[in-house]
Design a protein around this motif. Structure first.
Motif, PDB file in Angstrom:
ATOM      1  N   LEU A 132       0.816  -1.211   0.000  1.00 34.72           N
ATOM      2  CA  LEU A 132       0.000   0.000   0.000  1.00 34.72           C
ATOM      3  C   LEU A 132       0.852   1.265   0.000  1.00 34.72           C
ATOM      4  N   GLY A 133       1.780   1.365   0.952  1.00 35.49           N
ATOM      5  CA  GLY A 133       2.595   2.574   1.050  1.00 35.49           C
ATOM      6  C   GLY A 133       3.426   2.818  -0.191  1.00 35.49           C
ATOM      7  N   ALA A 134       3.967   1.743  -0.776  1.00 33.09           N
ATOM      8  CA  ALA A 134       4.802   1.887  -1.967  1.00 33.09           C
ATOM      9  C   ALA A 134       3.993   2.408  -3.141  1.00 33.09           C
ATOM     10  N   THR A 135       2.771   1.868  -3.325  1.00 32.51           N
ATOM     11  CA  THR A 135       1.956   2.326  -4.467  1.00 32.51           C
ATOM     12  C   THR A 135       1.446   3.744  -4.250  1.00 32.51           C
ATOM     13  N   ILE A 136       1.161   4.112  -2.992  1.00 32.53           N
ATOM     14  CA  ILE A 136       0.761   5.492  -2.693  1.00 32.53           C
ATOM     15  C   ILE A 136       1.911   6.449  -2.991  1.00 32.53           C
ATOM     16  N   ASP A 137       3.118   6.103  -2.540  1.00 31.34           N
ATOM     17  CA  ASP A 137       4.275   6.976  -2.765  1.00 31.34           C
ATOM     18  C   ASP A 137       4.596   7.130  -4.240  1.00 31.34           C
ATOM     19  N   LEU A 138       4.417   6.037  -5.015  1.00 29.87           N
ATOM     20  CA  LEU A 138       4.651   6.118  -6.461  1.00 29.87           C
ATOM     21  C   LEU A 138       3.636   7.046  -7.114  1.00 29.87           C
ATOM     22  N   MET A 139       2.371   6.945  -6.697  1.00 28.73           N
ATOM     23  CA  MET A 139       1.350   7.835  -7.243  1.00 28.73           C
ATOM     24  C   MET A 139       1.667   9.290  -6.890  1.00 28.73           C
ATOM     25  N   ILE A 140       2.093   9.528  -5.656  1.00 29.97           N
ATOM     26  CA  ILE A 140       2.427  10.900  -5.256  1.00 29.97           C
ATOM     27  C   ILE A 140       3.554  11.447  -6.119  1.00 29.97           C
ATOM     28  N   LYS A 141       4.585  10.639  -6.328  1.00 31.91           N
ATOM     29  CA  LYS A 141       5.740  11.082  -7.109  1.00 31.91           C
ATOM     30  C   LYS A 141       5.350  11.414  -8.547  1.00 31.91           C
ATOM     31  N   ASN A 142       4.544  10.528  -9.184  1.00 31.84           N
ATOM     32  CA  ASN A 142       4.250  10.661 -10.611  1.00 31.84           C
ATOM     33  C   ASN A 142       3.043  11.537 -10.909  1.00 31.84           C
ATOM     34  N   ARG A 143       2.061  11.588  -9.968  1.00 34.11           N
ATOM     35  CA  ARG A 143       0.792  12.231 -10.303  1.00 34.11           C
ATOM     36  C   ARG A 143       0.510  13.493  -9.483  1.00 34.11           C
ATOM     37  N   ILE A 144       1.023  13.541  -8.251  1.00 34.64           N
ATOM     38  CA  ILE A 144       0.653  14.645  -7.362  1.00 34.64           C
ATOM     39  C   ILE A 144       1.742  15.710  -7.275  1.00 34.64           C
ATOM     40  N   VAL A 145       2.986  15.284  -7.086  1.00 35.23           N
ATOM     41  CA  VAL A 145       4.083  16.240  -6.950  1.00 35.23           C
ATOM     42  C   VAL A 145       4.185  17.187  -8.148  1.00 35.23           C
ATOM     43  N   PRO A 146       4.030  16.707  -9.412  1.00 33.75           N
ATOM     44  CA  PRO A 146       4.119  17.641 -10.534  1.00 33.75           C
ATOM     45  C   PRO A 146       3.082  18.763 -10.480  1.00 33.75           C
ATOM     46  N   THR A 147       1.954  18.532  -9.819  1.00 37.98           N
ATOM     47  CA  THR A 147       0.896  19.538  -9.737  1.00 37.98           C
ATOM     48  C   THR A 147       0.931  20.316  -8.421  1.00 37.98           C
ATOM     49  N   LEU A 148       1.106  19.609  -7.304  1.00 39.49           N
ATOM     50  CA  LEU A 148       1.009  20.241  -5.994  1.00 39.49           C
ATOM     51  C   LEU A 148       2.354  20.468  -5.323  1.00 39.49           C
TER      52      LEU A 148
END
Length: 436
Positions: A132-148
């Motif tokens: 769970l944590g690994a997939t959440i962190d990957l999503m944050i890196k690829n999908r959230i950080v570029p925007t937020l």
């Protein structure tokens, strides 16, 4: 640029998506993001201005694509559809979340202006297990950080599903405790006003009689908790014998619909049970009569009281859960009415009720279905926790004033959240995931 109150708005389908959404919110908050989820932010369950404001405020819109979550989006009044539509109109950055790769797609009836914008975005597949944590962190890196951008994560953050569930359980327990503390404070104020009378009464009781009565209550409470330990029953201190007897009756009459995961009341919720939980004077001749003439909000207040004193998340059924139970669950009864093709065998309706509601106690000569559920066809229409259209909720099964074709297994109608009607009652459900 104005500061946003929220970074992310999470939209989800309550049936099947609630747990995913809550875990997702927890993990994102632990990683420094401000997240709006109406499970915590709202209590009335209405598509209010607060939801509209939150969607407009948050730059990012996440939609949890749980299994079957898009089925009701064909309806214009569906809440999830309205949230998606507003997010599209506001040009929010949309991230579809596919929990455990269980999403089963869009039905044909869902309009393209809803499914196309969701489909054009890559679905983030979140594993609700050890990873769970690994997939959440990957999503944050690829999908959230570029925007937020990046955020400062908390020191203690969960990495797998089981520890995240335990964190939520502790949070819920803390919230229940704080709510009980608020109630206790209110009671304390009342107690101060009536302090002299209470003191006199307390000290006039014989010590032995008082200790005997308290010991009897404590014994009954422990026996009741042991009897219903499968539901994780934890009774609040200070309950009356009548309250404990009422709780026992409610739990004894819960019928298993899905093996070890969903239970529903055998009978419509009665006036005796209502006043047995909340107290107050009523005509005891009405003890087994369905509780009617109460609004959706009043029912929710009663459910909150019942949850607080039992630690069990009692709820109204969804319309789909209601119909699944009406059809006998896994037995798949295909009868026209609940339990029979003969309305007179199972239902009080217009042609045989004499224009009156009847007791819901299984003693009135009407047959149950294969799950031993009584009066699901006729007697009183039963309120479900499913939107019907706009601000209306769904009622199922028809009532004692309905013609035969309106008391079928699939009969549904709309009911205003503010309405009170002598033909509308309800029954309860317990879902296993609510006490995991």
């Amino acid at each position: 640029m104005a500061e946003h109150k929220y970074d992310i708005f999470i939209s989800y389908r309550r049936d099947g998506g609630r747990q995913f959404a809550r875990i997702l919110q927890l993990m994102l908050v632990q990683r420094g993001y401000r997240v709006f989820l109406d499970y915590d932010e709202l209590t009335d369950g209405i598509f209010s201005e607060k939801i509209v404001e939150a969607i407009k405020d948050a730059p990012m819109f996440m939609i949890v694509l749980s299994k079957g979550s898009m089925a009701r989006c064909a309806s214009e009044g569906d809440w999830v559809r309205r949230e998606i539509t507003l997010a599209i109109e506001e040009k929010k950055h949309i991230i579809p979340i596919n929990p455990d790769n269980e999403f089963d797609g869009f039905p044909e009836a869902v309009p393209s202006h809803i499914k196309d914008p969701i489909g054009m975005h890559q679905h983030s597949e979140i594993s609700f297990g050890q990873a769970l944590g690994a997939t959440i962190d990957l999503m944050i890196k690829n999908r959230i950080v570029p925007t937020l951008g990046e955020r400062n994560a908390k020191t203690n953050k969960d990495e797998d599903y089981e520890t995240a569930k335990e964190t939520l359980r502790k949070q819920d327990a803390h919230n229940r405790f704080m709510k009980m503390m608020g109630i206790a404070a209110a009671i304390a104020i009342i107690a101060i006003v009536a302090g002299t009378c209470f003191w006199f009464w307390k000290h006039q009781m014989a010590t032995e009689q008082q200790e005997t009565a308290l010991a009897a209550l404590d014994t009954q409470r422990k026996e009741l908790e042991k009897k219903h330990e499968s539901y994780h029953l934890v009774l609040s201190p200070g309950l009356t014998i009548n309250q404990m007897n009422t709780i026992d009756t409610i739990l004894v009459n819960m019928s298993e619909v899905k093996p070890d995961s969903l239970w529903i009341s055998q009978f419509e919720f009665t006036a005796g049970q209502w006043y047995g939980i909340l107290g107050g004077e009523y005509d005891e001749k009405q003890k087994f009569m369905p509780m009617t003439g109460v609004s959706y909000g009043e029912i929710c207040m009663m459910l909150d009281s019942l949850r607080n004193i039992t630690n069990i998340y009692f709820d109204l059924p969804s319309a789909d859960e209601w119909e699944y139970a009406a059809r006998g669950g896994e037995n798949h009864e295909n009868t026209l009415y609940v339990g029979s093709d003969n309305a007179d065998a199972v239902a009080w309706y217009k042609d045989n009720s004499g224009g009156q509601v009847h007791p819901s106690d299984g003693q009135q000569g009407k047959e149950p279905n294969m799950l031993d559920l009584f009066d699901m066809s006729g007697n009183v229409s039963e309120l479900c926790n499913t939107p019907f259209d706009g601000t209306l909720f769904t009622v199922c099964g028809g009532n004692y004033t309905s013609p035969a074709d309106k008391v079928t297994t699939s009969s549904r109608a709309g009911f205003s959240t503010d309405a009170k009607d002598k033909t509308v009652g309800f029954r309860l459900v317990i879902r296993k995931y609510e006490f995991n």
